[in-house]
Design an enzyme around this catalytic site. Structure first.
Site, short mmCIF file in Angstrom:
data_model
loop_
_atom_site.label_atom_id
_atom_site.label_comp_id
_atom_site.label_asym_id
_atom_site.label_seq_id
_atom_site.Cartn_x
_atom_site.Cartn_y
_atom_site.Cartn_z
N LYS A 1 62.92 -37.65 126.09
CA LYS A 1 61.98 -37.88 124.99
C LYS A 1 61.52 -36.55 124.37
O LYS A 1 61.38 -36.45 123.15
CB LYS A 1 60.77 -38.66 125.50
CG LYS A 1 59.68 -38.91 124.45
CD LYS A 1 60.22 -39.71 123.27
CE LYS A 1 59.20 -39.80 122.13
NZ LYS A 1 58.01 -40.58 122.48
N LYS B 1 51.79 -32.03 120.39
CA LYS B 1 51.75 -32.10 121.85
C LYS B 1 53.16 -32.18 122.42
O LYS B 1 53.50 -31.49 123.39
CB LYS B 1 50.91 -33.32 122.27
CG LYS B 1 50.87 -33.59 123.77
CD LYS B 1 51.85 -34.68 124.21
CE LYS B 1 51.55 -36.01 123.55
NZ LYS B 1 52.46 -37.08 124.02
#
Length: 284
Positions: A192, A260
């Site tokens: 991811k 992030k």
């Protein structure tokens, strides 16, 4: 590896019926992504119990028939499989380890699937804690933002307990278009971060290209038309380019979460000794 959306067995067989049986499902986290995925499960006929830190965010889905619990622990105790999608590693840990959290409700055979985007260390920490109490754990972050979540077109990046992946597959088939099983816990988190790093770099490149072209006297629509006809054509550019030109910055995936993810990807690069100068620049 890619996991098929449908079992090979015949529809009338016992194994097909087991595959198609709907478990009771919990969903923790009613942000943009979590609420969209939970909504699809409700629409598909699953018995769904929700939890969110701000309880009012469950109201829309409660009106559609979902139950609402007071704590993550209560959701785990009430449901066959519990999914979670929270904003970052800190919130993922808090949902599990906090008072009345997931871990307090875990007993032998309980099933927990974390679809949050976190770093590998966080995924492993949660997996270890769940398994220490006899539970089953699967990480399953997703590739895709609001529109794919709403339309059930997410790509699911699963890793961990493969039997739980099989049990969760009927739910994954509702939430996504493809499921990849990547092996041990941590592989999903790494995949991811790679995907989101590439996405961030490409969005940055597109925005700079449009800004440069328009300041140099080109029409933004012409730039997009040229990109559409060449090797750079992509669904990402087709989606984001027109929105940039229109000044439509409504969040499908909040910038704070994108940053992030790219920060976590840069951190991963440092850990494995891979320089990422372009990703580092995009992070800035």
């Amino acid at each position: 590896r890619l996991v098929s959306r449908r079992p090979a067995c015949a529809q009338g067989s016992a194994s097909w019926r087991r595959h198609m049986a709907k478990p009771t499902v919990g969903y923790l986290g009613m942000g943009i992504m979590g609420s969209a995925m939970a909504n699809r499960l409700i629409d598909a006929g699953f018995d769904v119990t929700l939890w969110n830190r701000t309880k009012e965010r469950c109201d829309t889905l409660k009106a559609k028939g979902a139950k609402v619990a007071d704590t993550p622990q209560a959701v785990v105790e009430a449901c066959d499989i519990v999914f979670a999608c929270t904003s970052d590693p800190e919130s993922a840990r808090k949902v599990v380890f906090g008072e009345g959290g997931v871990l307090a409700g875990i007993s032998a055979g309980k099933k927990y699937v974390d679809m949050s985007t976190v770093d590998e260390e966080c995924a492993i920490e949660i997996a270890t804690a769940i398994k220490s109490k006899g539970g089953l754990f699967l990480e399953a972050p997703v590739s895709g933002s609001k529109a794919p979540a709403v339309n059930g077109q997410l790509v699911i990046l699963a890793a961990g307990d493969e039997s739980l992946r099989s049990d969760a597959q009927p739910c994954f088939d509702v939430m996504g278009k493809k499921t990849f099983f990547l092996g041990e816990v941590g592989a999903g988190a790494r995949m991811k971060l790679v995907v989101n790093m590439v996405m961030a770099i490409n969005i940055e490149a597109l925005s700079e290209g449009l800004a440069l072209g328009q300041k140099a006297g080109l029409k933004g629509s012409d730039i997009m038309a040229v990109l559409e006809e060449g090797a750079l054509k992509s669904p990402l550019y087709s989606l984001k380019g027109p929105k940039m030109l229109e000044g439509d910055y409504a969040p499908n995936f909040p910038l704070k979460h994108q940053q992030k993810d790219i920060r976590l990807a840069v951190d991963l690069g440092q850990k494995v000794g891979q320089p990422l100068p372009v990703a580092a620049a995009a992070n800035e």
